[in-house]
Design a protein around this motif. Sequence first.
Motif, PDB file in Angstrom:
ATOM      1  N   ALA A 156     -29.139  32.273  26.270  1.00 20.53           N
ATOM      2  CA  ALA A 156     -28.832  33.272  27.297  1.00 20.53           C
ATOM      3  C   ALA A 156     -29.674  33.058  28.553  1.00 20.53           C
ATOM      4  O   ALA A 156     -29.184  33.228  29.673  1.00 20.53           O
ATOM      5  CB  ALA A 156     -29.051  34.679  26.744  1.00 20.53           C
ATOM      6  N   GLN A 157     -30.946  32.673  28.379  1.00 17.49           N
ATOM      7  CA  GLN A 157     -31.786  32.391  29.540  1.00 17.49           C
ATOM      8  C   GLN A 157     -31.227  31.220  30.339  1.00 17.49           C
ATOM      9  O   GLN A 157     -31.224  31.239  31.573  1.00 17.49           O
ATOM     10  CB  GLN A 157     -33.218  32.076  29.091  1.00 17.49           C
ATOM     11  CG  GLN A 157     -33.999  33.286  28.633  1.00 17.49           C
ATOM     12  CD  GLN A 157     -35.472  32.977  28.431  1.00 17.49           C
ATOM     13  OE1 GLN A 157     -36.009  32.064  29.042  1.00 17.49           O
ATOM     14  NE2 GLN A 157     -36.121  33.733  27.564  1.00 17.49           N
ATOM     15  N   GLY A 158     -30.752  30.197  29.620  1.00 22.45           N
ATOM     16  CA  GLY A 158     -30.164  29.050  30.304  1.00 22.45           C
ATOM     17  C   GLY A 158     -28.932  29.434  31.094  1.00 22.45           C
ATOM     18  O   GLY A 158     -28.767  29.026  32.255  1.00 22.45           O
TER      19      GLY A 158
ATOM     20  N   TRP B   2     -20.350  37.767  35.454  1.00 23.86           N
ATOM     21  CA  TRP B   2     -20.874  37.466  34.116  1.00 23.86           C
ATOM     22  C   TRP B   2     -22.369  37.774  34.029  1.00 23.86           C
ATOM     23  O   TRP B   2     -22.859  38.323  33.055  1.00 23.86           O
ATOM     24  CB  TRP B   2     -20.596  36.007  33.764  1.00 23.86           C
ATOM     25  CG  TRP B   2     -20.913  35.665  32.324  1.00 23.86           C
ATOM     26  CD1 TRP B   2     -21.139  36.543  31.301  1.00 23.86           C
ATOM     27  CD2 TRP B   2     -21.020  34.364  31.760  1.00 23.86           C
ATOM     28  NE1 TRP B   2     -21.386  35.870  30.124  1.00 23.86           N
ATOM     29  CE2 TRP B   2     -21.323  34.529  30.375  1.00 23.86           C
ATOM     30  CE3 TRP B   2     -20.898  33.077  32.270  1.00 23.86           C
ATOM     31  CZ2 TRP B   2     -21.498  33.443  29.516  1.00 23.86           C
ATOM     32  CZ3 TRP B   2     -21.059  31.998  31.411  1.00 23.86           C
ATOM     33  CH2 TRP B   2     -21.358  32.175  30.048  1.00 23.86           C
ATOM     34  N   LEU B   3     -23.102  37.422  35.103  1.00 21.93           N
ATOM     35  CA  LEU B   3     -24.549  37.607  35.097  1.00 21.93           C
ATOM     36  C   LEU B   3     -24.934  39.065  34.882  1.00 21.93           C
ATOM     37  O   LEU B   3     -25.895  39.370  34.169  1.00 21.93           O
ATOM     38  CB  LEU B   3     -25.139  37.089  36.411  1.00 21.93           C
ATOM     39  CG  LEU B   3     -26.660  37.153  36.567  1.00 21.93           C
ATOM     40  CD1 LEU B   3     -27.352  36.292  35.515  1.00 21.93           C
ATOM     41  CD2 LEU B   3     -27.077  36.699  37.966  1.00 21.93           C
ATOM     42  N   TYR B   4     -24.180  39.978  35.494  1.00 22.64           N
ATOM     43  CA  TYR B   4     -24.517  41.403  35.402  1.00 22.64           C
ATOM     44  C   TYR B   4     -23.627  42.160  34.419  1.00 22.64           C
ATOM     45  O   TYR B   4     -23.602  43.390  34.421  1.00 22.64           O
ATOM     46  CB  TYR B   4     -24.451  42.037  36.790  1.00 22.64           C
ATOM     47  CG  TYR B   4     -25.476  41.450  37.725  1.00 22.64           C
ATOM     48  CD1 TYR B   4     -26.836  41.719  37.553  1.00 22.64           C
ATOM     49  CD2 TYR B   4     -25.102  40.575  38.745  1.00 22.64           C
ATOM     50  CE1 TYR B   4     -27.789  41.148  38.388  1.00 22.64           C
ATOM     51  CE2 TYR B   4     -26.052  40.003  39.582  1.00 22.64           C
ATOM     52  CZ  TYR B   4     -27.387  40.294  39.398  1.00 22.64           C
ATOM     53  OH  TYR B   4     -28.330  39.726  40.219  1.00 22.64           O
ATOM     54  N   SER B   5     -22.903  41.431  33.589  1.00 22.09           N
ATOM     55  CA  SER B   5     -22.088  42.070  32.561  1.00 22.09           C
ATOM     56  C   SER B   5     -22.994  42.641  31.470  1.00 22.09           C
ATOM     57  O   SER B   5     -24.098  42.143  31.241  1.00 22.09           O
ATOM     58  CB  SER B   5     -21.119  41.056  31.952  1.00 22.09           C
ATOM     59  OG  SER B   5     -21.839  40.054  31.241  1.00 22.09           O
ATOM     60  N   PRO B   6     -22.576  43.694  30.777  1.00 18.11           N
ATOM     61  CA  PRO B   6     -23.410  44.282  29.706  1.00 18.11           C
ATOM     62  C   PRO B   6     -23.759  43.283  28.608  1.00 18.11           C
ATOM     63  O   PRO B   6     -24.811  43.389  27.985  1.00 18.11           O
ATOM     64  CB  PRO B   6     -22.519  45.416  29.173  1.00 18.11           C
ATOM     65  CG  PRO B   6     -21.590  45.740  30.289  1.00 18.11           C
ATOM     66  CD  PRO B   6     -21.333  44.453  30.998  1.00 18.11           C
TER      67      PRO B   6
ATOM     68  N   SER C   6     -33.787  44.637  31.140  1.00 16.59           N
ATOM     69  CA  SER C   6     -34.061  44.721  32.571  1.00 16.59           C
ATOM     70  C   SER C   6     -35.538  44.428  32.860  1.00 16.59           C
ATOM     71  O   SER C   6     -36.410  45.179  32.429  1.00 16.59           O
ATOM     72  CB  SER C   6     -33.687  46.108  33.098  1.00 16.59           C
ATOM     73  OG  SER C   6     -33.922  46.198  34.489  1.00 16.59           O
ATOM     74  N   PRO C   7     -35.796  43.331  33.626  1.00 15.08           N
ATOM     75  CA  PRO C   7     -34.802  42.329  34.014  1.00 15.08           C
ATOM     76  C   PRO C   7     -34.587  41.334  32.889  1.00 15.08           C
ATOM     77  O   PRO C   7     -35.494  41.059  32.116  1.00 15.08           O
ATOM     78  CB  PRO C   7     -35.470  41.646  35.219  1.00 15.08           C
ATOM     79  CG  PRO C   7     -36.926  41.748  34.932  1.00 15.08           C
ATOM     80  CD  PRO C   7     -37.128  43.039  34.205  1.00 15.08           C
ATOM     81  N   ALA C   8     -33.374  40.808  32.813  1.00 13.03           N
ATOM     82  CA  ALA C   8     -33.062  39.820  31.787  1.00 13.03           C
ATOM     83  C   ALA C   8     -33.757  38.509  32.149  1.00 13.03           C
ATOM     84  O   ALA C   8     -33.686  38.065  33.293  1.00 13.03           O
ATOM     85  CB  ALA C   8     -31.559  39.610  31.709  1.00 13.03           C
ATOM     86  N   PRO C   9     -34.454  37.885  31.200  1.00 12.31           N
ATOM     87  CA  PRO C   9     -35.247  36.684  31.526  1.00 12.31           C
ATOM     88  C   PRO C   9     -34.390  35.472  31.862  1.00 12.31           C
ATOM     89  O   PRO C   9     -33.293  35.305  31.337  1.00 12.31           O
ATOM     90  CB  PRO C   9     -36.055  36.447  30.236  1.00 12.31           C
ATOM     91  CG  PRO C   9     -35.280  37.112  29.161  1.00 12.31           C
ATOM     92  CD  PRO C   9     -34.606  38.283  29.794  1.00 12.31           C
TER      93      PRO C   9
ATOM     94  N   ASN D 231     -41.973  45.518  34.432  1.00 11.88           N
ATOM     95  CA  ASN D 231     -40.582  45.085  34.438  1.00 11.88           C
ATOM     96  C   ASN D 231     -40.378  43.823  33.620  1.00 11.88           C
ATOM     97  O   ASN D 231     -39.290  43.553  33.129  1.00 11.88           O
ATOM     98  CB  ASN D 231     -40.118  44.831  35.879  1.00 11.88           C
ATOM     99  CG  ASN D 231     -40.006  46.122  36.658  1.00 11.88           C
ATOM    100  OD1 ASN D 231     -39.651  47.151  36.095  1.00 11.88           O
ATOM    101  ND2 ASN D 231     -40.312  46.086  37.941  1.00 11.88           N
ATOM    102  N   GLU D 232     -41.398  42.997  33.513  1.00  9.39           N
ATOM    103  CA  GLU D 232     -41.307  41.780  32.726  1.00  9.39           C
ATOM    104  C   GLU D 232     -42.674  41.449  32.157  1.00  9.39           C
ATOM    105  O   GLU D 232     -43.676  42.069  32.500  1.00  9.39           O
ATOM    106  CB  GLU D 232     -40.773  40.620  33.564  1.00  9.39           C
ATOM    107  CG  GLU D 232     -41.606  40.283  34.779  1.00  9.39           C
ATOM    108  CD  GLU D 232     -40.983  39.152  35.593  1.00  9.39           C
ATOM    109  OE1 GLU D 232     -41.343  37.999  35.327  1.00  9.39           O
ATOM    110  OE2 GLU D 232     -40.163  39.439  36.480  1.00  9.39           O
ATOM    111  N   SER D 233     -42.726  40.489  31.270  1.00  8.07           N
ATOM    112  CA  SER D 233     -43.976  40.148  30.601  1.00  8.07           C
ATOM    113  C   SER D 233     -44.944  39.458  31.559  1.00  8.07           C
ATOM    114  O   SER D 233     -44.541  38.823  32.532  1.00  8.07           O
ATOM    115  CB  SER D 233     -43.708  39.239  29.405  1.00  8.07           C
ATOM    116  OG  SER D 233     -43.055  38.063  29.812  1.00  8.07           O
ATOM    117  N   VAL D 234     -46.230  39.608  31.272  1.00  5.61           N
ATOM    118  CA  VAL D 234     -47.289  38.996  32.076  1.00  5.61           C
ATOM    119  C   VAL D 234     -48.195  38.201  31.143  1.00  5.61           C
ATOM    120  O   VAL D 234     -48.587  38.681  30.080  1.00  5.61           O
ATOM    121  CB  VAL D 234     -48.114  40.067  32.824  1.00  5.61           C
ATOM    122  CG1 VAL D 234     -49.250  39.420  33.601  1.00  5.61           C
ATOM    123  CG2 VAL D 234     -47.223  40.865  33.759  1.00  5.61           C
TER     124      VAL D 234
END
Length: 751
Positions: free
Chosen positions: A284-286, A357-361, A367-370, A513-516
Amino acid sequence: MGNWLTGNWSSDRSSGYSSGWSPGGSSGVPSGPVHKLEKSIQANLTPNENCLKQIAVSSVPSQKLEGYIQENLKPNRESLKQIDQAVDAIWDLLRSQIPVKEVAKGGSYGRETALRGCSDGTLVLFMDCFQQFQDQIKYQDAYLDVIELWLKIHEKKSVKHEHALVVQVSVPGQRILLQLLPVFNPLRSNENPSSCVYVDLKKSMDQVRASPGEFSDCFTTLQQRFFKKYPQRLKDLILLVKHWYEQCQEKWKTPPPQPLLYALELLTVYAWEQGCQAEDFDMAQGVRTVLRLIQRPTELCVYWTVNYNFEDETVRNILLHQLRSQRPVILDPTDPTNNVGKDDGFWELLTEEAMAWLYSPSLNTESPAPYWDVLPMPLFVTPSHLLNKFIKDFLQPNKLFLKQIKEAVDIICSFLKNVCFLNSDTKVLKTVKGGSTAKGTALKRGSDADIVVFLSSLESYDSLKTNRSQFVQEIQKQLEEFVQAQEWEVTFEISKWKAPRVLSFTLKSKTLNESVEFDVLPAYDALGQLRSDFTLRPEAYKDLIELCASQDIKEGEFSICFTELQRNFIQTRPTKLKSLLRLIKHWYKQYERKMKPKASLPPKYALELLTVYAWEQGSGTDDFDIAEGFRTVLDLVIKYRQLCIFWTVNYNFEEEYMRKFLLTQIQKKRPVILDPADPTGDVGGGDRWCWHLLAEEAKEWLSSPCFQVEQKGLVQPWKVPVPRDLKTSDMVGVFTTGGILWQDQGFLSFV
């Protein structure tokens, strides 16, 4: 063995576009009448295959993408084996009747990116009688007539064609639309191409007025090699992107005049190379990364230098012409004349589909998707006048990033001060934020933070050396217990050292919002309560130097104790110098990522200090030309064997012990770059690191558009003094008023 079916297709050379198959047939994308043939084939698909065509890939949940690929998109191995046998049979038939020396398999079939069901391919026939590129145009049709004749004889089928001949190779579960292409072989003995091959290509194209990429099939062997080296999982990602693209085509009804399928394959490879490079990655990240790149067509500029580069003038001019042309630019890695990403009006449609597609459920599950950190264009092709914009758009963190880092640091500092050693005799004297975020030189999407924790139980350098791994383990233990009661997610990085000096982990909490990514380092408070003068520092440095003399201590082993001084040295610099530092760090990271095999490069900190020195000696102003500064730093990297750089802002030559030690340090093998906070830390390192590799890369970059100004020529570096070699006998009466030691006409000075 499989069935062979044949049909007829034509193309118009003069227009440069194909009414059937694109002139650059190695891209192997069906269109026009070939597309109609595929439509007729789809009418006979099995119920399972028809179901696959109807299911929108954008509705597949992200966690099920991998299973979707395996169950629906990957061809059956046995089917592919039978296809290979059928193609080999065609080759055996033809080589007995026409002067074919060897063949290469191209298109999706040759690149091993064929989708289950129906896909494209090419069988490139390298003709002995073709002695130059022009012969391909003169005689290709005649040989296609011969091939058609023999196919008729053996298949009892009537085949008509003009400039293209396609055979359907069919086995249960798989069909390949195989284009047969008699071509010239510029590689001859199958060796890697020299620049003269591409010089000849350019001359031939000019003579016959060939369309860009018209001879790209001649390099099919190179295309096979290019894709063969990539892991299977990346090819699975390519299948997913291609399947999505085919579904977009179905929605559009009309196929693009110049198909983008090959361009999307290359864009997927680029995304993986720049952002991942791991054989095992999250699918999914790719996908998110590729879709984000597709959303930026006006910025896309993608190319490789695995088969051609900037060394030869003719090839360099071809490349620069392509890289300066209107975006998107996605160059065929085997043919520099072939921009397979050329926009024929369909990128806008593709961008809309990518956004959907990028913002599809199904794909936007968090959030945010990595996604991977990949820029739409490399620094190398950025013109000098756009470097400031490149830094602002791609490298400089935004306010949200900086706020997030601050929140993350506050969380960890609060834990260290108030929780970690609550029931211990050890007290936290202070915590200090270090690293690039503290210095103000962090890169966008580089969510990392260093925290140095000064502990009361660490009362000397010796105690730090002996006990720091114990405190690293204790901090980890306490953090693991603490997060169980918090809404945190913490993932620890396993240290490769038996006695780790640092605790590395990733933190995610509700406030972020995302990992650090964190590095927490225990330290001895050598400087006490830091003052702006030298009152406390001489004693701290004296103890450090004596310890280094009496024990086997690595250079800079205790530099962590001087984190505040390191931070202040950079933090107080002008904003534009910090922008230049970001640019240099990005340049370094890009080279580090592409370097195969991996080698021990100098630390980034060495490049930071070299950049500061270049600015101090060459400019010193708050407003300067970024391209000039960039060029100056690369020039110094090239001259690494002459570098002997240090500063006297925190230590100097006044004390006898320090003078002797510094004179010993600056006599070491070049390059010598002393940490301005720690005199024992030579981050230049002499032969310790592979400076020669960095210097080779810097030399290649001198041809970059970064250093070219229209109508003015090359950007010139600042005039920065580089010292000559020094002898011990020369080092008498050294003064303490500067940063670099050099010799001129028998006199030693500090500049």
